[in-house]
Design an enzyme around this catalytic site. Structure first.
Site, mmCIF file in Angstrom:
data_model
loop_
_atom_site.group_PDB
_atom_site.id
_atom_site.type_symbol
_atom_site.label_atom_id
_atom_site.label_comp_id
_atom_site.label_asym_id
_atom_site.label_seq_id
_atom_site.Cartn_x
_atom_site.Cartn_y
_atom_site.Cartn_z
ATOM 1 N N ASP A 50 0.864 -1.169 0.000
ATOM 2 C CA ASP A 50 0.000 0.000 0.000
ATOM 3 C C ASP A 50 0.904 1.224 0.000
ATOM 4 O O ASP A 50 2.073 1.144 0.388
ATOM 5 C CB ASP A 50 -0.906 0.011 1.241
ATOM 6 N N ASP A 78 3.887 2.687 -4.098
ATOM 7 C CA ASP A 78 3.047 3.607 -4.868
ATOM 8 C C ASP A 78 3.055 3.093 -6.304
ATOM 9 O O ASP A 78 4.094 3.104 -6.968
ATOM 10 C CB ASP A 78 3.637 5.018 -4.786
ATOM 11 N N VAL A 79 1.912 2.626 -6.787
ATOM 12 C CA VAL A 79 1.869 1.966 -8.096
ATOM 13 C C VAL A 79 2.068 2.938 -9.254
ATOM 14 O O VAL A 79 2.170 2.508 -10.412
ATOM 15 C CB VAL A 79 0.559 1.175 -8.286
ATOM 16 N N TYR A 171 -12.902 7.840 -13.605
ATOM 17 C CA TYR A 171 -12.885 6.519 -12.971
ATOM 18 C C TYR A 171 -13.467 5.457 -13.895
ATOM 19 O O TYR A 171 -12.927 4.348 -14.009
ATOM 20 C CB TYR A 171 -13.685 6.592 -11.672
ATOM 21 N N LYS A 175 -11.503 2.178 -15.282
ATOM 22 C CA LYS A 175 -11.955 0.817 -15.014
ATOM 23 C C LYS A 175 -12.320 0.070 -16.299
ATOM 24 O O LYS A 175 -12.091 -1.151 -16.395
ATOM 25 C CB LYS A 175 -13.141 0.842 -14.048
ATOM 26 N N ALA A 204 -19.190 -1.935 -2.584
ATOM 27 C CA ALA A 204 -18.614 -2.656 -1.443
ATOM 28 C C ALA A 204 -18.248 -1.623 -0.388
ATOM 29 O O ALA A 204 -17.420 -0.744 -0.632
ATOM 30 C CB ALA A 204 -17.394 -3.455 -1.871
#
Length: 263
Positions: A50, A78-79, A171, A175, A204
């Site tokens: 994370d 950090d991706v 977003y 996605k 979720a």
């Protein structure tokens, strides 16, 4: 929670015994944290990552106390940073000696109408959610290909990648890109025995979502769900376990809707 009665939390069944896994964005109460816990319950060894170092270390300590220090490790990542992504996957092999499963859960949302959206808002969401998934998938596939034992990649998409929602252009685009990336990566990876699939959750519930979403919108989104309630993060994690396990051995390139909201 509203609607029908609460779901039953099923015990582990050893579906991932002997496997090693990396789960990104896994520092706590969301889908990533639930997936890490579920993998441990199913017998896997897990490296969680994370960008939030304090929460990551706290969750690592919690999981280690429950499942044993040898079963879980943590590396901050950090991706959006290729160097950190490389270090994460190098650590996976160093900590566990091999890599079998990767869950790309890192993503960033937000709300802004397109006419008011800045380039920075657009780029930031795309860089974490789509480009980050690309970086981690690329790193994973290189290791899994060279390892010669097959493996599994599971990406976290969203029903917003299929369905329109105001204020979510960045977003949704990210996605939808994750879904397309999943399909293309699956076709390439099949040649060296690696499966690539995705889950597509709708709603979720977790603490961060509550912080960034108005009560009115949460109520509206919940009302759209077939069961009249939001999903628990572990319910999405259960589907990820299925995709990571041998029970889905003939599935690749698929995006599985964890809701009733497939188009």
């Amino acid at each position: 929670m509203t609607g029908v009665e609460s779901p039953v939390y099923e015990p582990g069944h050893g579906l991932l015994k002997g496997r090693t896994a990396v789960v990104t964005a896994a520092a706590g109460a969301g889908i990533g944290g639930a997936t890490a816990r579920r993998f441990l319950e199913e017998g896997a060894r897990v490296l969680i990552s994370d960008a939030h170092v304090r929460r990551l270390k706290e969750y690592e300590a919690s999981l280690a106390g429950e499942f044993g220090a040898e079963a879980v490790a943590a590396v901050a990542c950090d991706v959006t940073d290729e160097g950190q992504v490389q270090a994460l996957f190098e650590a996976a092999v160093r900590e566990h000696g091999r890599l079998d499963v990767v869950v790309n859960n890192a993503g960033l949302g937000g709300a802004s109408d397109l006419v008011d959206m800045t380039d920075e808002q657009w780029s930031r969401v795309l860089d974490v959610t789509l480009n980050g998934t690309f970086r981690c998938t690329r790193a994973a596939l290189r290791l899994l290909r060279d390892g010669g034992r097959g493996g599994v990649v599971v990406n976290n998409a969203s029903v917003v990648g299929w369905r329109a929602q105001a204020g979510q252009a960045h977003y949704a685009a990210a996605k939808a890109g994750v879904m397309a990336l999943t399909r293309c990566a699956a076709m390439e990876a099949a040649g060296f025995g690696v499966r690539v699939n995705a889950v597509s959750p709708s709603l979720a519930m977790h603490p961060h979502l509550v912080k960034v979403t108005t009560p009115e919108l949460l109520e509206e989104l919940t009302a759209r769900e077939a069961f009249g309630r939001y999903a628990e993060p572990w319910e999405v994690a259960n589907v990820i376990v299925f995709l990571a396990s041998g029970y889905s051995s003939y599935m690749t390139g698929e995006t599985v809707s964890v809701s009733s909201r497939h188009p």
